[in-house]
Design an enzyme around this catalytic site. Structure first.
Site, PDB file in Angstrom:
ATOM      1  N   GLU A  66     -14.826  18.478 -25.765  1.00 26.90           N
ATOM      2  CA  GLU A  66     -15.136  17.050 -25.663  1.00 26.90           C
ATOM      3  C   GLU A  66     -16.338  16.855 -24.744  1.00 26.90           C
ATOM      4  OE1 GLU A  66     -14.708  14.870 -22.930  1.00 26.90           O
ATOM      5  OE2 GLU A  66     -13.737  16.181 -21.491  1.00 26.90           O
ATOM      6  N   LYS A  67     -17.103  15.787 -24.994  1.00 26.13           N
ATOM      7  CA  LYS A  67     -18.281  15.480 -24.187  1.00 26.13           C
ATOM      8  C   LYS A  67     -17.876  14.523 -23.067  1.00 26.13           C
ATOM      9  CE  LYS A  67     -23.044  13.837 -24.291  1.00 26.13           C
ATOM     10  NZ  LYS A  67     -22.842  12.958 -23.122  1.00 26.13           N
ATOM     11  N   THR A  68     -17.760  15.036 -21.879  1.00 29.66           N
ATOM     12  CA  THR A  68     -17.356  14.245 -20.727  1.00 29.66           C
ATOM     13  C   THR A  68     -18.489  13.314 -20.303  1.00 29.66           C
ATOM     14  OG1 THR A  68     -15.964  16.077 -20.005  1.00 29.66           O
ATOM     15  CG2 THR A  68     -16.441  14.377 -18.391  1.00 29.66           C
ATOM     16  N   GLY A 226     -18.136  11.609 -26.950  1.00 23.94           N
ATOM     17  CA  GLY A 226     -18.449  12.433 -28.102  1.00 23.94           C
ATOM     18  C   GLY A 226     -17.907  13.841 -28.009  1.00 23.94           C
TER      19      GLY A 226
END
Length: 421
Positions: A66-68, A226
């Site tokens: 996951e895009k933190t 994202g």
């Protein structure tokens, strides 16, 4: 996809920003460790996910996470001489932002030395970790500052950037993560809380797309905007890396602009001074968004849409507005550019960046906006990606087996040649 409003980025990087003399010495040390000939920020930067990347995920194996939504930093573990015999050296933890500013966290994160994790006098240094600094929500509604590691550039004074991602992560596990966990189990203590917690970013196979959307993202304790696909078989790249793909849902595709305020209306103060004066309390006639074309070459790209209520909020900040980097999105269906809001409703300022996005990046993001790869597109591609990954793994296993067989044949041939007649 689970909606996460605003950002979980902390308001600032913890620690004290170092002055030029101290930071220059550390920059030289980092460059030396990474075998580089320049002192610029060495972190890799992703490219925006486009339609052709659906096929790319079937040509090479990628890891998925996951895009933190936080502050991107490098963590540099080093040491300083104490000037006393016991201990002669002590650990130092430095955070490096994308502006290449160096921050001494003051309270260091001490990782035990893998060769003797029970020895309190020994610790890991010569290590550079890549990650994201975020605020996780705690069960009581509070926040916990956490550094999520997703890559490493060096471990234990060994430059890892020439290695593939799987090798980098594996080496980091053996030299940093496993000794750290062994130490905590042996000492019966939890991870250090101050100045922040350190956790590993969880990676998945690139075909685990549905699982991330359905199970991982809804249960995150921090903001997310994202997914990130990182190629398993390529080296670490300083700067833009075509092997790191940044996917965002359409509403999260943003561009970092430089904000320029237009002209303010004039008023006559009637105080005897000559000429009217700008009314800085009133809204300017426009809010220009500029993009970076080359060094010191900024050009107008679009105007930011700001409501009277938003202007009142911006004024109440009592902060400099003109010239700052601001993160914006293109709203649908009107196509207006608006600023991304943090949890408190204020703009997402990108003070961690020196420059706005370059025009090439802007064009790439616009492509993602105009021809978006949607969540549904990714879900539909999952089975093909899975089949391709299994094929790639089978081919790799056959290649490795062939290498082993050839090595055995060479040894047997050498042994036979060495026998007396």
């Amino acid at each position: 996809m689970a909606a996460h409003v605003g950002s979980s980025a902390p308001p600032s990087i913890p620690g004290i920003q170092l002055g030029k003399e101290d930071s220059d010495e550390l920059k030289k040390a980092v460059a030396g460790l990474l075998e580089r000939d320049n002192l610029r920020f060495p972190g890799a930067q992703p490219v925006s996910f486009a339609r052709q990347h659906l096929a790319e995920l079937q040509h090479r194996e990628y890891f998925l996470c996951e895009k933190t939504d936080g502050i991107r930093c490098l963590m540099y573990l080093t040491y300083r001489d104490t000037g006393i015999p016991d201990p002669a050296v002590e650990p130092v933890t430095i955070l490096i932002d994308r502006k290449n500013n160096y921050y001494d966290t003051q309270t260091p994160i001490r990782f035990p030395y893998h060769g003797d994790f029970q020895n309190p006098q020994m610790f890991l240094y010569g290590t550079i970790l890549d990650g994201e600094l975020v605020n996780d929500q705690t069960p009581d509604g509070g926040r916990q500052l956490i550094f999520y590691i997703f890559d490493c550039l060096a471990v234990d004074e060994t430059n890892m950037t020439t290695k593939t991602l799987d090798k980098r992560l594996g080496y980091m596990q053996e030299r940093l993560i496993k000794p750290w966990k062994k130490y905590m189990a042996w000492s019966k203590t939890g991870p250090q809380q101050d100045p922040f917690l350190v956790k590993e970013k969880q990676f998945h196979s690139a075909y685990n797309i549905a699982n991330l959307f359905d199970n991982v993202l809804p249960n995150l304790k921090h903001g997310n905007d994202g997914l990130i696909f990182t190629c398993k078989t390529t080296r670490y790249v300083f700067g833009t890396d075509a092997g790191i793909l940044k996917w965002k849902p359409p509403h999260e595709n943003t561009i970092d602009f430089r904000l320029r305020l237009g002209e303010f209306p004039l008023y006559d103060p009637e105080d005897g001074e000559e000429g009217p004066l700008p009314d800085y309390d009133a809204m300017p006639d426009r809010f220009e968004l500029h993009v970076n074309h080359n060094k010191n070459d900024y050009r107008h790209f679009a105007d930011l849409s700001v409501t009277p209520e938003e202007w009142s909020m911006l004024k109440s900040l009592n902060q400099r507005l003109d010239g700052r980097i601001i993160e914006c999105y293109r709203s649908a269906p009107d196509g207006h550019w608006r600023f991304k809001k943090d949890d408190d409703g204020t703009p997402r300022w990108r003070d961690d960046k020196t420059d706005a996005n370059h025009i090439r990046t802007v064009d790439s993001v616009l492509e993602s906006i105009n021809e978006p790869v949607t969540e549904e597109d990714l879900r539909r591609a999952e089975q093909k990606i899975k089949e391709a990954v299994y094929r790639l793994r089978k081919e790799e296993a056959a290649y490795q087996q062939g290498q082993m067989d050839n090595a055995k044949k060479r040894k047997l041939s050498e042994a036979n040649g060495a026998r007396p007649n």
